[in-house]
Design an enzyme around this catalytic site. Structure first.
Site, PDB file in Angstrom:
ATOM      1  CD  GLU A  59      -5.237   0.398   2.917  1.00 55.94           C
ATOM      2  OE1 GLU A  59      -4.843  -0.438   3.752  1.00 55.94           O
ATOM      3  OE2 GLU A  59      -5.922   0.100   1.930  1.00 55.94           O
ATOM      4  NE  ARG A  72      -3.580  -2.513   0.262  1.00 53.40           N
ATOM      5  CZ  ARG A  72      -3.197  -3.657  -0.337  1.00 53.40           C
ATOM      6  NH1 ARG A  72      -2.141  -3.668  -1.132  1.00 53.40           N
ATOM      7  NH2 ARG A  72      -3.885  -4.758  -0.175  1.00 53.40           N
ATOM      8  CB  SER A  83      -8.815  -0.415   4.513  1.00 50.24           C
ATOM      9  OG  SER A  83      -9.360  -1.626   4.083  1.00 50.24           O
TER      10      SER A  83
HETATM   11  C1  FAD Z   1     -15.741   0.139  -0.788  1.00 45.80           C
HETATM   12  C2  FAD Z   1     -14.237   0.318  -0.991  1.00 45.80           C
HETATM   13  C3  FAD Z   1     -13.435  -0.805  -1.070  1.00 45.80           C
HETATM   14  C4  FAD Z   1     -12.054  -0.664  -1.244  1.00 45.80           C
HETATM   15  N1  FAD Z   1     -11.279  -1.789  -1.323  1.00 45.80           N
HETATM   16  C5  FAD Z   1      -9.946  -1.659  -1.497  1.00 45.80           C
HETATM   17  C6  FAD Z   1      -9.110  -2.827  -1.587  1.00 45.80           C
HETATM   18  O1  FAD Z   1      -9.546  -3.963  -1.513  1.00 45.80           O
HETATM   19  N2  FAD Z   1      -7.786  -2.648  -1.766  1.00 45.80           N
HETATM   20  C7  FAD Z   1      -7.221  -1.403  -1.857  1.00 45.80           C
HETATM   21  O2  FAD Z   1      -5.996  -1.322  -2.033  1.00 45.80           O
HETATM   22  N3  FAD Z   1      -7.989  -0.299  -1.791  1.00 45.80           N
HETATM   23  C8  FAD Z   1      -9.329  -0.385  -1.609  1.00 45.80           C
HETATM   24  N4  FAD Z   1     -10.095   0.735  -1.525  1.00 45.80           N
HETATM   25  C9  FAD Z   1      -9.467   2.069  -1.573  1.00 45.80           C
HETATM   26  C10 FAD Z   1      -9.376   2.667  -2.981  1.00 45.80           C
HETATM   27  O3  FAD Z   1     -10.427   2.222  -3.803  1.00 45.80           O
HETATM   28  C11 FAD Z   1      -8.041   2.335  -3.652  1.00 45.80           C
HETATM   29  O4  FAD Z   1      -6.975   2.803  -2.876  1.00 45.80           O
HETATM   30  C12 FAD Z   1      -7.936   2.958  -5.046  1.00 45.80           C
HETATM   31  O5  FAD Z   1      -6.769   2.479  -5.667  1.00 45.80           O
HETATM   32  C13 FAD Z   1      -7.914   4.471  -5.002  1.00 45.80           C
HETATM   33  O6  FAD Z   1      -7.999   4.912  -6.330  1.00 45.80           O
HETATM   34  P1  FAD Z   1      -8.623   6.335  -6.698  1.00 45.80           P
HETATM   35  O7  FAD Z   1      -8.455   6.511  -8.148  1.00 45.80           O
HETATM   36  O8  FAD Z   1      -9.993   6.459  -6.166  1.00 45.80           O
HETATM   37  O9  FAD Z   1      -7.615   7.290  -5.930  1.00 45.80           O
HETATM   38  P2  FAD Z   1      -7.989   8.555  -5.037  1.00 45.80           P
HETATM   39  O10 FAD Z   1      -8.686   8.090  -3.809  1.00 45.80           O
HETATM   40  O11 FAD Z   1      -8.647   9.583  -5.862  1.00 45.80           O
HETATM   41  O12 FAD Z   1      -6.539   9.052  -4.635  1.00 45.80           O
HETATM   42  C14 FAD Z   1      -5.727   8.272  -3.784  1.00 45.80           C
HETATM   43  C15 FAD Z   1      -4.285   8.819  -3.865  1.00 45.80           C
HETATM   44  O13 FAD Z   1      -3.794   8.602  -5.177  1.00 45.80           O
HETATM   45  C16 FAD Z   1      -3.408   9.830  -5.777  1.00 45.80           C
HETATM   46  N5  FAD Z   1      -3.766   9.728  -7.207  1.00 45.80           N
HETATM   47  C17 FAD Z   1      -4.946   9.346  -7.738  1.00 45.80           C
HETATM   48  N6  FAD Z   1      -4.865   9.337  -9.084  1.00 45.80           N
HETATM   49  C18 FAD Z   1      -3.606   9.728  -9.397  1.00 45.80           C
HETATM   50  C19 FAD Z   1      -2.896   9.927 -10.608  1.00 45.80           C
HETATM   51  N7  FAD Z   1      -3.457   9.706 -11.816  1.00 45.80           N
HETATM   52  N8  FAD Z   1      -1.609  10.346 -10.549  1.00 45.80           N
HETATM   53  C20 FAD Z   1      -1.004  10.580  -9.361  1.00 45.80           C
HETATM   54  N9  FAD Z   1      -1.634  10.422  -8.175  1.00 45.80           N
HETATM   55  C21 FAD Z   1      -2.913   9.990  -8.193  1.00 45.80           C
HETATM   56  C22 FAD Z   1      -4.194  10.896  -5.037  1.00 45.80           C
HETATM   57  O14 FAD Z   1      -3.548  12.136  -5.080  1.00 45.80           O
HETATM   58  C23 FAD Z   1      -4.226  10.323  -3.628  1.00 45.80           C
HETATM   59  O15 FAD Z   1      -3.044  10.636  -2.937  1.00 45.80           O
HETATM   60  C24 FAD Z   1     -11.493   0.620  -1.363  1.00 45.80           C
HETATM   61  C25 FAD Z   1     -12.307   1.749  -1.301  1.00 45.80           C
HETATM   62  C26 FAD Z   1     -13.680   1.607  -1.117  1.00 45.80           C
HETATM   63  C27 FAD Z   1     -14.532   2.834  -1.060  1.00 45.80           C
END
Ligand code: FAD
Length: 285
Positions: free
Chosen positions: A274, A154, A203
């Site tokens: 996380e 992570r 999480s």
């Molecule tokens: C119901 C639920 C279940 C989940 N299950 C999991 C799981 O099983 N495993 C897990 O690892 N995570 C899980 N997550 C958390 C989340 O979905 C993941 O971490 C996901 O990868 C975040 O992606 P995002 O595009 O939404 O990033 P965001 O939440 O928008 O951003 C997260 C971070 O990434 C950075 N970021 C985003 N896009 C970019 C980009 N293009 N370039 C540079 N930086 C960027 C942001 O600045 C921020 O620091 C879950 C979330 C929810 C709501």
């Protein structure tokens, strides 16, 4: 643009500036615009792992769109813009008979968000499928491998201002029906154990080096259903915080502080968050 509209938990104040670059050229223009003004840059994917400050974020917030959210498949590979959602990538992989991305079916984020925190589930993570990612910053751009990105549990070494504009995944041929069956099974498992139909940010804490995971630990602490303001520790899974209506980031942070305090007292464990924090947020490390 209020961050509350860009995050799945639905909290967070306004961004100082907001743009949706739809091509590499537009992304470079946006980064140059911010650099000229000495303004920080933060990229948001689906906001599914984000807690943004209630008072707002003093930065240019980017959400990748257009060409930067496109997906294409080739011989054993899938290329995607950093803003492409995991759902769209998985759909394209399945249509092309490419397996390996199934683990991401229950991760509601984008390719860029997956790289940023080496997202993972069911024993797999981004480092296992990523060939390289095109990272663009005001100072220049380049393709980085998982090792160069520093991917570990992570975690990546990426910093705000570095934008994951494109990724290439290495996948393996797999019959569509098998992919479909695996995805259906994984999603059913998720729905049975996690509040997938509530507003959360996934999480809250990383699993500590302990026989109990963070969720089980907080459940033993009696925190399921514990509420502060509009935020509540999920009655279904204690490592999730739900927006039960009108929650603020401050409410969620107060719950996190209480959870850490109780886990420290009861298990002698220092839980690490996380969820990614955006803006001026004070959290004891
Ligand atoms: C119901 C639920 C279940 C989940 N299950 C999991 C799981 O099983 N495993 C897990 O690892 N995570 C899980 N997550 C958390 C989340 O979905 C993941 O971490 C996901 O990868 C975040 O992606 P995002 O595009 O939404 O990033 P965001 O939440 O928008 O951003 C997260 C971070 O990434 C950075 N970021 C985003 N896009 C970019 C980009 N293009 N370039 C540079 N930086 C960027 C942001 O600045 C921020 O620091 C879950 C979330 C929810 C709501």
């Amino acid at each position: 643009m209020p961050l509350a509209k860009l995050t799945t938990i639905g909290t967070g104040g306004p961004a100082r500036a907001f743009a949706k670059p739809a091509s590499l050229a537009e992304l470079e223009q946006a980064l140059a615009w911010a650099a000229e003004r000495g303004l920080a840059v933060a990229t948001v994917g689906l906001g599914s792992n984000l807690l943004a400050a209630d008072q707002g974020v003093d930065a240019l917030v980017l959400r990748l769109a257009g060409e930067l959210a496109n997906v294409g498949t080739g011989e054993g590979t899938l290329t995607a813009g950093g803003g492409a959602t995991n759902a769209v990538c998985l759909h394209a992989a399945r249509s092309a008979g490419l397996g390996g991305l199934e683990f991401a079916c229950a991760i509601p984020g984008t390719a860029g968000g997956g790289v940023w925190m080496n997202a993972g589930a069911y024993g797999s993570d981004w480092s296992e499928i990523l060939v390289h990612a095109r990272v663009v910053a005001a100072a220049g751009a380049g393709w980085l491998t998982p090792a160069e990105l520093g991917l570990s549990y992570r975690h990546s070494d990426l910093r705000h201002g570095q934008v994951v504009a494109e990724v290439e995944y290495r996948l393996t041929p797999r019959p569509q029906e098998e992919i479909k069956a695996t995805v259906a099974e994984l999603i059913a498992r998720r729905k049975a154990t996690q509040p997938t139909n509530k507003r959360t940010f996934g999480s809250v804490f990383k699993n500590p080096d302990h026989e109990l995971g963070a969720g089980r630990m907080l459940e033993v602490c009696g925190l399921k259903g514990h509420r502060i303001g509009g935020a509540v520790i999920s009655p279904m899974h204690a490592n999730f915080i739900e927006n039960a209506g009108g929650a603020t980031t401050a409410d969620a942070l107060a719950l996190m502080a209480e959870a850490r305090r109780r886990a420290g007292e009861q298990f002698g464990v220092d839980l690490r968050h996380e969820v990614e924090l955006l803006g001026e947020i004070e959290l004891d490390e």
